[in-house]
Design a protein around this motif. Structure first.
Motif, mmCIF file in Angstrom:
data_model
loop_
_atom_site.group_PDB
_atom_site.id
_atom_site.type_symbol
_atom_site.label_atom_id
_atom_site.label_comp_id
_atom_site.label_asym_id
_atom_site.label_seq_id
_atom_site.Cartn_x
_atom_site.Cartn_y
_atom_site.Cartn_z
ATOM 1 N N ILE A 73 -33.207 -43.752 94.259
ATOM 2 C CA ILE A 73 -32.971 -42.405 94.492
ATOM 3 C C ILE A 73 -33.901 -41.417 94.058
ATOM 4 O O ILE A 73 -34.787 -40.608 94.749
ATOM 5 C CB ILE A 73 -31.467 -41.833 94.251
ATOM 6 N N GLU A 74 -34.567 -41.837 92.964
ATOM 7 C CA GLU A 74 -35.446 -41.149 92.481
ATOM 8 C C GLU A 74 -36.805 -41.157 93.022
ATOM 9 O O GLU A 74 -37.775 -40.237 93.408
ATOM 10 C CB GLU A 74 -35.691 -41.612 90.871
ATOM 11 N N ASP A 75 -37.105 -42.412 93.406
ATOM 12 C CA ASP A 75 -38.445 -42.706 94.270
ATOM 13 C C ASP A 75 -38.187 -41.787 95.649
ATOM 14 O O ASP A 75 -39.302 -41.232 96.161
ATOM 15 C CB ASP A 75 -38.566 -44.261 94.566
ATOM 16 N N PHE B 273 -36.082 -37.328 100.088
ATOM 17 C CA PHE B 273 -34.959 -36.308 99.964
ATOM 18 C C PHE B 273 -35.682 -35.183 99.379
ATOM 19 O O PHE B 273 -36.168 -34.993 98.528
ATOM 20 C CB PHE B 273 -33.905 -36.918 98.897
ATOM 21 N N GLU B 274 -35.627 -34.133 100.037
ATOM 22 C CA GLU B 274 -36.105 -32.874 99.584
ATOM 23 C C GLU B 274 -35.138 -32.069 98.821
ATOM 24 O O GLU B 274 -34.133 -32.314 98.671
ATOM 25 C CB GLU B 274 -36.201 -31.888 100.919
ATOM 26 N N GLU B 275 -35.793 -31.221 97.924
ATOM 27 C CA GLU B 275 -35.003 -30.195 97.117
ATOM 28 C C GLU B 275 -33.915 -29.671 97.984
ATOM 29 O O GLU B 275 -34.147 -29.050 98.869
ATOM 30 C CB GLU B 275 -35.676 -29.123 96.104
ATOM 31 N N VAL C 59 -22.439 -48.287 92.477
ATOM 32 C CA VAL C 59 -23.437 -47.072 93.115
ATOM 33 C C VAL C 59 -23.129 -45.768 92.367
ATOM 34 O O VAL C 59 -24.257 -44.865 92.035
ATOM 35 C CB VAL C 59 -23.153 -47.069 94.628
ATOM 36 N N LEU C 60 -21.987 -45.426 92.041
ATOM 37 C CA LEU C 60 -21.485 -44.175 91.257
ATOM 38 C C LEU C 60 -22.166 -44.355 89.943
ATOM 39 O O LEU C 60 -22.841 -43.223 89.349
ATOM 40 C CB LEU C 60 -20.146 -44.031 91.263
ATOM 41 N N LYS C 61 -22.255 -45.491 89.345
ATOM 42 C CA LYS C 61 -22.886 -45.667 88.223
ATOM 43 C C LYS C 61 -24.332 -45.236 88.029
ATOM 44 O O LYS C 61 -24.956 -44.521 87.178
ATOM 45 C CB LYS C 61 -22.717 -47.106 87.447
ATOM 46 N N GLY C 62 -25.143 -45.705 89.254
ATOM 47 C CA GLY C 62 -26.505 -45.420 89.286
ATOM 48 C C GLY C 62 -26.822 -43.973 89.662
ATOM 49 O O GLY C 62 -27.648 -43.335 89.025
ATOM 50 N N MET C 63 -25.735 -43.281 90.432
ATOM 51 C CA MET C 63 -25.889 -41.951 90.624
ATOM 52 C C MET C 63 -25.675 -40.953 89.534
ATOM 53 O O MET C 63 -26.530 -40.136 89.551
ATOM 54 C CB MET C 63 -24.739 -41.530 91.537
ATOM 55 N N ASN C 64 -24.821 -41.499 88.568
ATOM 56 C CA ASN C 64 -24.331 -40.618 87.661
ATOM 57 C C ASN C 64 -25.827 -40.840 86.485
ATOM 58 O O ASN C 64 -25.981 -39.649 85.612
ATOM 59 C CB ASN C 64 -23.285 -41.307 86.710
ATOM 60 N N ILE C 65 -26.456 -41.528 86.679
ATOM 61 C CA ILE C 65 -27.785 -41.699 85.781
ATOM 62 C C ILE C 65 -28.581 -40.487 86.327
ATOM 63 O O ILE C 65 -29.400 -39.870 85.512
ATOM 64 C CB ILE C 65 -28.834 -42.931 85.856
ATOM 65 N N VAL C 66 -28.835 -40.525 87.630
ATOM 66 C CA VAL C 66 -29.670 -39.422 88.204
ATOM 67 C C VAL C 66 -28.934 -38.081 88.041
ATOM 68 O O VAL C 66 -29.937 -37.184 87.933
ATOM 69 C CB VAL C 66 -29.949 -39.655 89.728
ATOM 70 N N LYS D 40 -29.914 -36.834 84.527
ATOM 71 C CA LYS D 40 -31.383 -36.440 84.331
ATOM 72 C C LYS D 40 -31.447 -35.093 85.110
ATOM 73 O O LYS D 40 -32.583 -34.597 85.102
ATOM 74 C CB LYS D 40 -32.092 -37.459 84.951
ATOM 75 N N ASN D 41 -30.429 -34.539 85.526
ATOM 76 C CA ASN D 41 -30.518 -33.187 86.479
ATOM 77 C C ASN D 41 -31.358 -32.995 87.584
ATOM 78 O O ASN D 41 -31.940 -32.315 87.984
ATOM 79 C CB ASN D 41 -30.876 -31.888 85.482
ATOM 80 N N LEU D 42 -31.421 -34.463 88.154
ATOM 81 C CA LEU D 42 -32.300 -34.644 89.270
ATOM 82 C C LEU D 42 -31.279 -34.459 90.623
ATOM 83 O O LEU D 42 -31.961 -33.865 91.815
ATOM 84 C CB LEU D 42 -33.002 -36.072 89.549
ATOM 85 N N ILE D 43 -30.185 -34.443 90.577
ATOM 86 C CA ILE D 43 -29.141 -34.301 91.658
ATOM 87 C C ILE D 43 -27.906 -33.636 90.891
ATOM 88 O O ILE D 43 -27.578 -33.918 89.811
ATOM 89 C CB ILE D 43 -28.822 -35.619 92.541
ATOM 90 N N GLU D 44 -27.347 -33.036 92.107
ATOM 91 C CA GLU D 44 -26.009 -32.337 91.333
ATOM 92 C C GLU D 44 -24.934 -32.548 92.276
ATOM 93 O O GLU D 44 -25.172 -32.598 93.371
ATOM 94 C CB GLU D 44 -26.505 -30.864 91.147
ATOM 95 N N LYS D 45 -23.619 -32.656 91.758
ATOM 96 C CA LYS D 45 -22.574 -32.745 92.347
ATOM 97 C C LYS D 45 -21.939 -31.293 92.695
ATOM 98 O O LYS D 45 -22.098 -30.370 91.721
ATOM 99 C CB LYS D 45 -21.488 -33.638 91.535
#
Length: 122
Positions: free
Chosen positions: A19-21, A28-30, A51-58, A61-66
């Protein structure tokens, strides 16, 4: 996204890195919505909890938001944060060692800069 199921790196970390890459490379754009946990887990045959555990890492880091009821979206400034983090990692992982080795070989700063320039020309 590609996952190495035989890797020693846990799948959830691979999810976070993928996801970060994708954010760093413009996949994925802002402000753009990213695939859901369910979509990723179904497409790549990965447990949704992984998958959720990986997304929660991102998310941490405030890179994605729910956004409740809408999904996950790339945060404003996420790409810049990732690029700056990767530059810091690059410096620590490569540049520091390169300079140390150059000093061990009595390569001057000017000579090292010339070698780097030559590498860019190739």
């Amino acid at each position: 996204m590609q996952f190495q199921f035989d890797s020693s790196e846990p799948i959830y970390r691979q999810v976070a890195e993928q996801i970060e890459d994708a954010i760093a490379n413009g996949g994925f754009e802002e402000g753009e919505q990213i695939p859901s946990t369910t979509e990723i887990s179904k497409e790549f045959h990965i447990n949704p909890a992984t998958v959720l555990k990986g997304m929660n890492i991102v998310v941490a880091k405030n890179l994605i938001e729910k956004r409740r009821g809408l999904g996950m979206f790339v945060s404003r400034g996420a790409r810049d944060k990732i690029v700056n983090e990767k530059r810091d990692e690059f410096f620590e992982s490569f540049v520091v060692g390169l300079v140390k080795e150059a000093r061990n070989l009595d390569i001057s700063e000017q000579e090292l800069l010339q070698l780097i320039k030559r590498g860019y020309e190739k």
